[in-house]
Scaffold this motif. Structure first.
Motif, PDB file in Angstrom:
ATOM      1  N   ALA A 144       0.863  -1.183   0.000  1.00 30.98           N
ATOM      2  CA  ALA A 144       0.000   0.000   0.000  1.00 30.98           C
ATOM      3  C   ALA A 144       0.897   1.229   0.000  1.00 30.98           C
ATOM      4  CB  ALA A 144      -0.940  -0.010   1.199  1.00 30.98           C
ATOM      5  N   ARG A 145       0.258   2.412  -0.060  1.00 29.75           N
ATOM      6  CA  ARG A 145       1.022   3.654  -0.125  1.00 29.75           C
ATOM      7  C   ARG A 145       0.579   4.620   0.955  1.00 29.75           C
ATOM      8  NH1 ARG A 145      -0.418   5.366  -5.853  1.00 29.75           N
ATOM      9  NH2 ARG A 145      -2.165   3.976  -5.454  1.00 29.75           N
ATOM     10  N   VAL A 240       4.183  -0.585   3.388  1.00 25.40           N
ATOM     11  CA  VAL A 240       3.695   0.757   3.048  1.00 25.40           C
ATOM     12  C   VAL A 240       4.846   1.524   2.408  1.00 25.40           C
ATOM     13  CG1 VAL A 240       2.668   2.884   3.917  1.00 25.40           C
ATOM     14  CG2 VAL A 240       2.052   0.682   4.953  1.00 25.40           C
ATOM     15  N   GLU A 241       4.588   2.083   1.238  1.00 24.17           N
ATOM     16  CA  GLU A 241       5.631   2.738   0.460  1.00 24.17           C
ATOM     17  C   GLU A 241       5.252   4.183   0.170  1.00 24.17           C
ATOM     18  OE1 GLU A 241       5.681   0.283  -2.984  1.00 24.17           O
ATOM     19  OE2 GLU A 241       6.449  -1.473  -1.950  1.00 24.17           O
ATOM     20  N   GLU A 242       6.268   5.003  -0.013  1.00 27.03           N
ATOM     21  CA  GLU A 242       6.050   6.382  -0.439  1.00 27.03           C
ATOM     22  C   GLU A 242       5.691   6.402  -1.919  1.00 27.03           C
ATOM     23  OE1 GLU A 242       5.934   8.904   1.427  1.00 27.03           O
ATOM     24  OE2 GLU A 242       7.124   8.538   3.233  1.00 27.03           O
ATOM     25  N   THR A 248      -5.762   6.038  -6.981  1.00 22.64           N
ATOM     26  CA  THR A 248      -6.617   5.153  -7.772  1.00 22.64           C
ATOM     27  C   THR A 248      -5.896   4.654  -9.018  1.00 22.64           C
ATOM     28  OG1 THR A 248      -7.550   7.052  -8.968  1.00 22.64           O
ATOM     29  CG2 THR A 248      -8.701   6.312  -6.980  1.00 22.64           C
ATOM     30  N   ALA A 249      -4.563   4.675  -9.008  1.00 26.55           N
ATOM     31  CA  ALA A 249      -3.797   4.335 -10.206  1.00 26.55           C
ATOM     32  C   ALA A 249      -3.358   2.878 -10.257  1.00 26.55           C
ATOM     33  CB  ALA A 249      -2.563   5.235 -10.294  1.00 26.55           C
ATOM     34  N   GLU A 250      -3.803   2.032  -9.327  1.00 30.13           N
ATOM     35  CA  GLU A 250      -3.344   0.652  -9.293  1.00 30.13           C
ATOM     36  C   GLU A 250      -3.777  -0.118 -10.538  1.00 30.13           C
ATOM     37  OE1 GLU A 250      -5.151   1.973  -6.852  1.00 30.13           O
ATOM     38  OE2 GLU A 250      -3.996   1.905  -4.982  1.00 30.13           O
ATOM     39  N   PRO A 251      -3.021  -1.164 -10.899  1.00 28.98           N
ATOM     40  CA  PRO A 251      -3.460  -2.037 -12.002  1.00 28.98           C
ATOM     41  C   PRO A 251      -4.813  -2.663 -11.691  1.00 28.98           C
ATOM     42  CG  PRO A 251      -1.166  -2.468 -11.420  1.00 28.98           C
ATOM     43  CD  PRO A 251      -1.710  -1.553 -10.365  1.00 28.98           C
ATOM     44  N   ALA A 330      -1.573 -11.167  -7.783  1.00 31.34           N
ATOM     45  CA  ALA A 330      -1.643  -9.703  -7.816  1.00 31.34           C
ATOM     46  C   ALA A 330      -0.602  -9.208  -8.801  1.00 31.34           C
ATOM     47  CB  ALA A 330      -1.401  -9.103  -6.436  1.00 31.34           C
ATOM     48  N   ALA A 331      -0.891  -8.090  -9.452  1.00 31.29           N
ATOM     49  CA  ALA A 331       0.039  -7.472 -10.398  1.00 31.29           C
ATOM     50  C   ALA A 331       0.857  -6.418  -9.668  1.00 31.29           C
ATOM     51  CB  ALA A 331      -0.720  -6.837 -11.565  1.00 31.29           C
ATOM     52  N   ASN A 332       2.172  -6.509  -9.775  1.00 33.41           N
ATOM     53  CA  ASN A 332       3.082  -5.549  -9.157  1.00 33.41           C
ATOM     54  C   ASN A 332       3.757  -4.688 -10.215  1.00 33.41           C
ATOM     55  OD1 ASN A 332       2.842  -6.116  -6.372  1.00 33.41           O
ATOM     56  ND2 ASN A 332       4.216  -7.874  -6.543  1.00 33.41           N
ATOM     57  N   THR A 333       3.765  -3.392  -9.996  1.00 39.29           N
ATOM     58  CA  THR A 333       4.619  -2.483 -10.754  1.00 39.29           C
ATOM     59  C   THR A 333       5.697  -1.993  -9.800  1.00 39.29           C
ATOM     60  OG1 THR A 333       3.494  -0.388 -10.241  1.00 39.29           O
ATOM     61  CG2 THR A 333       2.544  -1.756 -11.994  1.00 39.29           C
ATOM     62  N   ASN A 334       6.495  -1.063 -10.249  1.00 37.81           N
ATOM     63  CA  ASN A 334       7.568  -0.573  -9.394  1.00 37.81           C
ATOM     64  C   ASN A 334       7.039  -0.001  -8.087  1.00 37.81           C
ATOM     65  OD1 ASN A 334      10.371   0.186  -8.854  1.00 37.81           O
ATOM     66  ND2 ASN A 334       9.670   2.284  -9.147  1.00 37.81           N
ATOM     67  N   SER A 335       5.911   0.699  -8.121  1.00 39.76           N
ATOM     68  CA  SER A 335       5.406   1.337  -6.904  1.00 39.76           C
ATOM     69  C   SER A 335       3.942   1.049  -6.632  1.00 39.76           C
ATOM     70  CB  SER A 335       5.605   2.858  -6.997  1.00 39.76           C
ATOM     71  OG  SER A 335       4.948   3.394  -8.131  1.00 39.76           O
ATOM     72  N   LEU A 336       3.302   0.174  -7.409  1.00 38.63           N
ATOM     73  CA  LEU A 336       1.868  -0.070  -7.256  1.00 38.63           C
ATOM     74  C   LEU A 336       1.588  -1.564  -7.199  1.00 38.63           C
ATOM     75  CD1 LEU A 336       0.667   2.385 -10.063  1.00 38.63           C
ATOM     76  CD2 LEU A 336       0.755   2.879  -7.619  1.00 38.63           C
TER      77      LEU A 336
END
Length: 730
Positions: A144-145, A240-242, A248-251, A330-336
């Motif tokens: 999460a962020r 939890v990441e910065e 609302t930009a998650e895949p 789950a789909a992971n991007t660099n920050s999402l």
């Protein structure tokens, strides 16, 4: 004096314990699926453990002692991931334990688990059978962020149809150790729904839950006297990441991805297969993180621009696994991270075959002989194999079927090193018929050891990228509108908007005449042929490949620009195949291995006199001649095109310095300048002189207009991942 000395030593030891570096890490996730054993009335249970450990992956050699009923599940296709850093892997094993069980379990030397199971034997009044505790699916490590609230739904099932609820583990009841409840984690016990409020600093947090099954009661009745039948542990981690992106930009899962909590029923030696697809508008998906049963195939992962997809398949062979098997992804991007989703495999229970049943496996067919007496109340005329073209015959005593291994709908699957031919004899009724008569489903299988299997059907070698596309190279060029090797397309261009505004509404392609009237007229402005030192207003970015294979298409996912060669600070030109602003348009061409983008530099963020550009690219070939490769920036994207296409690796190419001011007076006629060619040991691309400097690493001759020195060298930097076509399971 001695007591004082002893007390000092104890205090020192306690201080070192509390403030010294931790030598053991918590797991990133744990579930225990408990199956009561009828042999001793449920006093013992078979516990199926799934745990997520941080990298490096721990050894499991110490989990099973000599003489224990214990089995570690090795897998040729391990479950692992890279997010959160430094990565993780899944370890699975099963063990017979007491129904009420508390223990600390070490995974290797770095990960410690505390497990508490409360599954004391309870005989159900409605069935007279032992109660089955709840099953909870284990998702990949959660992300999460900061300042972005998020819900995490836990997928739960119960074989007895009981109501399942979740609660925080209680240290006073021996359910966990050092399990602090976090103020920013809320739990809806009835729905097994976790809520992250967003009010937490960046870091990694651990959540300890207990899942309980309760006998369903009417909602109108107070549940004051409805204690849980059992409790099983669920451990989760939340990183939890910065992030500066939208909350609302998650895949998002799309296409034919199975619905959340859906159940797929599996017969013996049956293969279940499904595709998962995601759309990620902000960042490309770097991995699809999966946690599932041993030997779950995960093949054909592709991530191109906003699209990503992967195929999963599982073959039910003889196993000692639980009847319910969850698959979470789950789909992971660099920050999402996308919302984790889980589906369930249900291993159907099969009755023992009646005496006299025979299934003979021969070289080209299998022969089934089944006593008719065992098929009471079954309409024999309704029985057929996978293909109705193969007859099923019967007389007063036996039913007989001769089943070809290469026909009759026979399927071929792999089970470990064995090749298995499968078919099914089952009752088939018209869709319009409703009947209370029993039906038959009888799976049939012939197992062939791997050492005896010959021929291409057992192992298929996939063509390499070079065999499919040839020796490919990519490069970047910059030209004034109407100039360069593709000047015939840019002189009087057909332009389309590839800008996707922040609200993610994709624009339709505008008509060429409309765009030409508003943009093409500026192609002959003074900056294109003006005074030395004047700032260039427009440039055409050419992204090109040397691939000569028919139907090969170039795909450009992302392009960024920077004022410095190290790309310390960047701004986007293209994101996920779409323009980052309405100041970039695509020039439509008929050359499938080249992309041209017209840049309006008058609004460019770069304030200096030079810029550098970096792009990520693929080549694609559609396996269906009637289709094309997916267009990454359209109103609707068909994920089926992604599945039915072959891709190269994803390459990152970078330009040399690009002058943003006119450095040489415009000549009366076009002058082409050849650059030297230099062979390299890696994949290389064409280069040209840039800002009066010669860029090296060239394998072809390039041309650039002298007046602006605006063509840049492209150098392939890294390979991100491989997207060759799907690997067949059989």
């Amino acid at each position: 004096m001695l007591r004082r000395s002893t007390l000092s030593v104890l205090l020192l030891g306690l201080t070192l314990f509390l403030f010294g570096p931790a030598c053991e890490a918590s797991s990133l996730g744990l579930t225990v699926h408990v199956v009561p054993l009828d042999s001793d009335g449920g006093q013992t249970v078979r516990a199926h453990f799934s745990a997520i450990a941080p990298s490096p992956c721990p050894d499991l050699s110490g989990l099973c002692a000599v003489g224990e009923d214990c089995l570690v599940h090795p897998t040729s296709i391990p479950f692992n991931g890279t997010k959160p850093s430094p990565g993780w892997c899944v370890r699975q094993w099963q063990k017979t334990i007491p129904s009420d069980y508390n223990a600390s379990i070490s995974l290797g030397s770095n990960t410690e688990l505390y497990v508490a199971v409360k599954a004391g034997p309870k005989v159900r009044a409605n069935s007279g059978k032992l109660n089955n505790p709840a099953f909870v699916a284990l998702p990949p490590p959660l992300r999460a962020r900061v300042n972005c609230p998020h819900h995490f739904h836990l997928s739960v099932k119960d074989l007895d149809g009981d109501k399942v609820q979740c609660r925080f583990a209680r240290p006073d009841q021996g359910e966990c150790l050092n399990c602090t409840q976090h103020s920013f984690i809320e739990l809806d016990e009835e729905k097994c729904m976790l809520t992250f409020t967003g009010n937490a600093p960046a870091g990694q947090y651990f959540i300890y839950l207990m899942a309980e099954d309760l006998i369903p009661v009417p909602k109108t009745r107070l549940n004051t006297d409805n204690p849980p039948l059992s409790s099983v542990p669920v451990h989760l981690s939340l990183t939890v990441e910065e992030s500066a992106s939208s909350c609302t930009a998650e895949p998002v899962a799309t296409g034919e991805t199975p619905k959340e909590d859906s159940t797929l029923f599996v017969l013996p030696y049956q293969q279940v297969k499904f595709d998962v697809s995601f759309m990620s508008q902000l960042e490309s998906v770097s991995e699809l993180a999966v946690v599932g049963p041993p030997e779950l195939y995960r093949i054909g992962f592709k991530s191109v621009g906003p699209l990503s997809t992967m195929t999963m398949a599982w073959v039910r062979s003889e196993n000692k696994l639980a009847r319910l098997l969850p698959i979470c992804f789950a789909a992971n991007t660099n920050s999402l991270q996308s919302e984790p989703r889980c589906v369930w495999l249900y291993q159907r229970e099969m009755r023992t075959l009646p005496a006299g049943t025979e299934l003979k496996c021969e070289k080209t067919e299998m022969t089934l002989v089944l006593p008719v007496a065992s098929l009471s109340n079954i309409n024999l005329d309704e029985l057929q194999l996978n293909s109705p073209t193969c007859p099923v015959t019967y007389n007063n005593t036996h039913l007989t079927a001769r089943i070809s291994l290469t026909g009759c709908g026979t399927k071929t699957v792999h089970s470990g090193s064995e090749l298995v031919y499968t078919n099914t004899l089952q009752s088939v009724r018209p869709y319009t018929m409703v009947s209370r008569q029993p039906s038959l489903v009888l799976p049939l299988a012939c197992r062939i050891p791997g050492s005896q299997v010959k021929g291409p059907q057992y192992k298929i070698n996939m063509p390499t990228e070079t065999e499919t596309f040839g020796e490919v190279s990519f490069w970047i060029e910059f030209h004034f509108p109407g100039e360069g090797p593709l000047g015939r397309f840019t002189r009087i261009p057909r332009l389309r908007s590839v800008y996707m505004p922040p609200e993610r509404v994709r624009r339709e392609v505008e008509s060429p005449s409309e765009r030409n009237s508003t943009f093409t007229s500026s192609t002959n402005n003074t900056s294109a042929s003006g005074d030395v030192g004047s700032r260039i207003q427009q440039l055409d970015l050419h992204v090109m490949s040397n691939c000569s294979v028919d139907r090969a298409e170039l795909m450009v996912s992302n392009c960024i620009e920077s004022e410095t060669e190290d790309f310390a600070e960047t701004s986007s030109i293209l994101q996920q195949g779409c323009a980052a602003s309405n100041n970039t348009l695509e020039v439509i061409t008929t050359q499938s291995t080249a992309k041209i983008y017209r840049l309006d530099l008058s609004t460019q963020e770069t304030k200096g006199s030079t810029m550098y550009v970096q792009c990520t690219v693929n080549l694609c070939i559609s396996t269906m001649p009637s289709q094309k490769c997916p267009d990454l920036c359209t109103r609707s994207v068909n994920h089926r095109m992604l599945v039915n296409s072959v891709f190269t690796k994803t390459y990152t190419i970078r330009s040399g310095p690009v002058s943003l001011v006119v450095t040489t007076a415009a000549p009366q006629t076009t002058v082409n300048t050849d650059t030297t060619t230099t062979a390299t040991s890696t994949v290389t691309s064409s280069t040209a002189s840039v800002a009066n400097e010669s860029a090296a690493q060239s394998t072809t001759t390039s041309h650039a207009p002298q007046q602006a020195s605006s063509m840049a060298a492209g150098v392939i930097l890294t390979t991100i991942s491989i997207f060759l076509q799907n690997i067949f399971l059989y």
